[in-house]
Scaffold this active site. Sequence first.
Site, PDB file in Angstrom:
ATOM      1  CG  HIS A 196      -1.864  -0.870   1.010  1.00 34.53           C
ATOM      2  ND1 HIS A 196      -3.209  -0.539   0.392  1.00 34.53           N
ATOM      3  CD2 HIS A 196      -2.129  -2.250   1.081  1.00 34.53           C
ATOM      4  CE1 HIS A 196      -4.141  -1.765   0.515  1.00 34.53           C
ATOM      5  NE2 HIS A 196      -3.641  -2.778   0.875  1.00 34.53           N
ATOM      6  NE  ARG A 303      -6.104   0.428  -3.033  1.00 29.41           N
ATOM      7  CZ  ARG A 303      -5.607   0.940  -4.193  1.00 29.41           C
ATOM      8  NH1 ARG A 303      -5.537   2.186  -4.422  1.00 29.41           N
ATOM      9  NH2 ARG A 303      -5.339  -0.027  -5.142  1.00 29.41           N
ATOM     10  NE  ARG A 339     -10.715  -1.749  -0.948  1.00 30.16           N
ATOM     11  CZ  ARG A 339      -9.348  -2.131  -0.959  1.00 30.16           C
ATOM     12  NH1 ARG A 339      -8.985  -2.810  -1.932  1.00 30.16           N
ATOM     13  NH2 ARG A 339      -8.510  -1.256  -0.297  1.00 30.16           N
ATOM     14  CD  GLU A 438      -9.841  -8.434  -2.651  1.00 31.99           C
ATOM     15  OE1 GLU A 438      -8.801  -7.802  -2.822  1.00 31.99           O
ATOM     16  OE2 GLU A 438     -10.566  -7.992  -1.833  1.00 31.99           O
ATOM     17  CG  ASN A 461      -2.492  -5.142  -6.293  1.00 33.65           C
ATOM     18  OD1 ASN A 461      -1.909  -5.211  -7.402  1.00 33.65           O
ATOM     19  ND2 ASN A 461      -2.500  -4.024  -5.770  1.00 33.65           N
ATOM     20  CG  ASP A 462      -5.018  -9.113  -1.447  1.00 29.83           C
ATOM     21  OD1 ASP A 462      -4.077  -9.138  -1.226  1.00 29.83           O
ATOM     22  OD2 ASP A 462      -6.146  -8.455  -1.047  1.00 29.83           O
ATOM     23  NE  ARG A 472      -0.635  -6.432  -1.509  1.00 32.51           N
ATOM     24  CZ  ARG A 472      -1.699  -6.150  -1.866  1.00 32.51           C
ATOM     25  NH1 ARG A 472      -2.606  -6.367  -2.527  1.00 32.51           N
ATOM     26  NH2 ARG A 472      -2.129  -4.839  -1.006  1.00 32.51           N
ATOM     27  CB  CYS A 509      -9.614  -1.812  -9.383  1.00 37.97           C
ATOM     28  SG  CYS A 509     -10.046  -3.038  -8.337  1.00 37.97           S
TER      29      CYS A 509
END
Length: 593
Positions: A196, A303, A339, A438, A461-462, A472, A509
């Site tokens: 992040h 976010r 989200r 995800e 990402n996830d 990650r 995204c």
Amino acid sequence: MSGTRVLKGIGVSPGTVVGPAYVVQWQLPDVPDRPIQEEDVPGEIERLHAAVDAVRNHLAELRDRTQERAGVEEAKIFDAQILMLDDVEFRGAVERLIRQNQLSAERAFEFESLELRARWAQSPSAILRQRGADILGIAVRVLQRLTGNSITDIIEHHEGPPAIVLTQELSPGLTVEFDNAHVAGFVSAEGTRTSHAAILAHSLGIPCVMGLVGGMDQVATGTQLILDGDRGTVTIDPTPEEIAEALAREKRREEREAELASVAAEPPVTKDGTSVELKANVDLPEELDDAAERGAQGVGLVRTEFLIIGRAELPSEDEQVAYFTRIAQRFPDDSVVIRSYDLGGDKFPVPFRPPREANPFLGWRAIRVCLDQPEIFIVQLRAMLRARIHGDVRLMLPLITGVEELRAVRKLLDVAQRDLRREGIPCADSIPVGVMIETPAAALLANELAAGSDFLSVGTNDLTQYILAVDRGNAGLADRFSSYHPAVVRALKYVADAANRAKLSVSVCGEMASEPLAALLLLGLGYSVFSVAPPRLAQIRWLVRQLDVGVAKSIAEQALQAATTQEVTDLLTDGLHKVADLEGLHGGWLPDP
């Protein structure tokens, strides 16, 4: 050139800068053993109170400065630190150690700080560990006061040209605390491009290299460096020729960026007439104007964690309504996808007392926390329903693994809507609900989730992390983390097909949406909505206008048959150079032929 002069990490935010190093040793100072007598106790407690008061005032100054520079939400991380500093239980424990064990104020404070940090350290990964970082920040400042060392105000008193900040771990809290006027770039020993903090640095347009394992001890404050955020390199003590080359390379990049920015008003339509929707990912309020100016067609991912991480209290319903409405009104003609709280793992607000878990990223987090804490979740749902009357606000649910979770959220939405109506508070009748794909479970259940959703969005990402079982945030495994792995590519195809069959909008995204190499693949797999980090919008828009969907589909079909990550990236690299005019567009942004 000696290999040891060029340190290799992971480029997480583009740009090349030259400047002096500023090494942040943000760690506890050495605390000497200093036994005290019983008659010394009142004086030690007085010293403790004086140090705490001084640090509290300093944190308040940082909070005010951060609010002016970054916004109200970001400034609240310092409210949380002040709350921790004034915690009655913590202060009482420190004072008891002084009285009962006759410890010096610094030794007692150090002991309790380390104990508290150990209890609050939730993540085995080094992504954020926000709460532990807050405790560490408090302890460093207080102990510096008590031991007579000078306060380390992170680069705020730096003189001279903007510096390249080096630190062991770059967290979002530290990123916000840095004064950008004095910072040319960031280098972190830990972290990867999907952490992040990396996403935040990327969104703010600050060149950044992470994962510089084993190289930090070679650099001292004042050492001249070249940071290349495209290539992921840091050059120590560069020669004049190397500096000239780096500055020329950055000038070419800036010229290229200006050229690419000129297409911001052009529609993102492929050569064969396929329209692509380019939205923005938004972490912080100040990114809204940047995204709009770069031509974003709404927001594909808001976010909400930055409303809560490190805060002294949870945001009120009205506060969330104001924030969500502000975003919706900034994009009056486009949708805004918010989200729900992605709590857990490395992100918990101060009021929470989460359970200790061996693997928090597979534990109590995201939608699980929200459904288990409906009194908190329903406040956010009410805020979204109220904000929707001001624009096309939509709700996206993270870490979904089953249809039952989606159904549970819809029931809570019904409750929230009925309560608002009964209270006479204006709100929307409903809100579109989408699932963030995800997890492998969500990908495999894409057909069933599509049947109960209004849209789908892939968090690459996830999804990559869970499919490959690769953390990650682990820099040592960065070479194994790739969204171009054949298993991930096939999962992306499965999800796109499910959404297209259900005639639902499906977006990407994750950071993959901001990668030029991925644009070719995603178009070929059937995606037409990308949510991109604002600094990448012009680049992706320019590239979309160079591509042909028919050709992209052919290349994607070949990628789906590939057996290795390298085969996939080779196919995409070759294909990209064949279909797009990449003259002068190398240097890290696009792969070399």
